[in-house]
Design a protein around this motif. Structure first.
Motif, short mmCIF file in Angstrom:
data_model
loop_
_atom_site.label_atom_id
_atom_site.label_comp_id
_atom_site.label_asym_id
_atom_site.label_seq_id
_atom_site.Cartn_x
_atom_site.Cartn_y
_atom_site.Cartn_z
N GLY A 31 0.81 -1.21 0.00
CA GLY A 31 0.00 0.00 0.00
C GLY A 31 0.84 1.26 0.00
O GLY A 31 0.58 2.21 -0.76
N ALA A 77 -4.55 0.27 4.06
CA ALA A 77 -3.43 0.04 3.15
C ALA A 77 -3.91 -0.53 1.82
O ALA A 77 -3.42 -0.16 0.75
N ALA A 78 -4.88 -1.46 1.90
CA ALA A 78 -5.44 -2.02 0.67
C ALA A 78 -6.14 -0.94 -0.14
O ALA A 78 -6.07 -0.92 -1.38
N ALA A 81 -3.63 1.38 -1.79
CA ALA A 81 -2.97 0.67 -2.88
C ALA A 81 -3.81 0.74 -4.14
O ALA A 81 -3.28 0.87 -5.25
#
Length: 399
Positions: A31, A77-78, A81
């Motif tokens: 990410g 974080a995903a 990303a």
């Protein structure tokens, strides 16, 4: 406090930190890299997040005497990303992280939000927890299916040890995991030289830059996902296990410590959900009043893992991810069974609990927010409709 410390809590704290770090560090690195961080900046961000959440877990658990488990924002974080790099590069993304932390602090200080979270019905909270844990509890089966020679010893060690002493089941699984890694995994040449080279922490300072793109593309989505997918479910998990902390101060504290991590590349820390079930559950200690030590121990090991982030990621990367998930899944089977039983115990709330469980367990995200939040929303709506139906039925009866 020292009289409350036990070997059981010590082990569960270590396992919590290991599972929390090992199971998702790759998502964090990906990410941060996706929004423009260099390899050194991403590693520094991972270190800052781990240290920050370790310190916060220790402080909150000591202050409240409750097992307050902290994690980095894996859904966040995903999300970042998927958003990719923005104008201004990683400094602009870091500016978005700062704004997100400030919004989390404000949300924590806003009392109506805390009251709303405290109103989540217990059957829905249990169903949400069961749905969150379901996929992880599948991991031992998947590990055996993927490679019986590696997965089966871990499951057998857990089952055999648990037959004689339930408290030894998870330690036996972790020991089997260690032996499987040592004797069953081919270690590439030169690994030890690389380990030695990564032992010294290397923090990298990042100066945040505030831009409109950082606010719109990073701060707002990260705030919503972190609150809805982590902080609110984290409170629900504590509630399931009989703890009733004031949500607002906990939310605000996670926002403050998120801000501490940003100058070194971190994005956000928050209340944990899955690892919270490990620290708050009976495997942590038979006495609920003494389980806070597991969260303290986990915090200590998070700090250690953070300072050795490059080394730990190198060593953990040698093991297939499904084996790490298998150990976590075995540790959470008891929590899954208890939460599922409590969720469906009451016939009046069973439909709402079922909807919450199914939406959460589906793993489907809407608008970038995980199914855990939408499961609570859908289940709450089902309960509301059930109350309306029940009220109409009573009003239609002849007096």
């Amino acid at each position: 406090m020292l009289r409350d410390l036990s070997l059981q809590s010590l082990f569960m704290g270590l396992l919590t930190a290991f599972v929390g770090f090992a199971s998702s560090f790759a998502v964090i690195l990906h990410g941060l890299s996706a929004v423009g961080a260099t390899e050194a900046e991403a590693a520094s961000g991972l270190m800052a997040l781990s240290v920050s959440m370790g310190i916060l877990a220790i402080l909150l658990s000591v202050w409240t005497r409750l097992p307050i488990s902290i994690a980095w924002s894996t859904p966040g974080a995903a999300l970042i990303a998927s958003s990719g790099a923005i104008a201004g590069g990683f400094p602009a993304a870091a500016g978005g992280f700062v704004l997100c932390g400030i919004m989390i602090v404000i949300a924590g200080l806003w009392r109506p939000l805390g009251r709303l979270v405290a109103m989540i019905p217990a059957p829905l909270a249990n169903a949400m927890l069961a749905g969150v844990l379901l996929s992880l509890c599948f991991a031992p089966v998947k590990a055996v299916g993927a490679d019986p020679a590696l997965g089966l010893p871990i499951v057998l060690a857990w089952a055999i040890a648990g037959t004689f002493n339930r408290l030894l089941a998870v330690p036996a699984a972790l020991l089997a995991f260690t032996l499987v890694i040592i004797f069953g995994i081919d270690i590439p040449p030169g690994t030890m030289d690389r380990v030695v080279a990564t032992l010294v922490p290397q923090p990298v300072f990042v100066m945040p830059v505030f831009t409109l793109a950082g606010l719109v593309s990073i701060a707002l989505p990260l705030f919503v996902v972190t609150m809805a997918s982590q902080n609110i479910p984290g409170i629900a998990v504590l509630k399931v296990h009989g703890y009733a902390p004031e949500p607002g101060p906990l939310f605000a504290a996670t926002g403050v410590f998120s801000l501490f991590a940003v100058p070194f590349g971190g994005h956000a820390v928050n209340l944990a959900a899955i690892t919270a079930a490990m620290c708050a559950g009976p495997d942590s200690h038979a006495d609920p009043a003494r389980r806070y030590w597991s969260a303290i121990i986990a915090g200590i090991f998070y700090i250690v893992f953070g300072l050795l982030a490059a080394t730990v990621t190198l060593l953990v990367g040698l093991a297939p991810p499904v084996l790490i998930q298998a150990v976590a899944g075995l540790a959470l089977i008891g929590a899954f069974a208890a939460s599922a039983s409590a969720a469906f115990k009451d016939a009046e709330s069973r439909d709402g609990a079922a909807i919450t469980f199914l939406v959460t367990a589906s793993g489907v995200s809407f608008a970038g927010i995980s199914g855990a939040f939408w499961g609570i929303v859908a289940g709450g709506l089902m309960l509301f409709l059930g109350h309306i139906r029940s009220g109409r039925g009573k009003s239609s009866r002849p007096s």
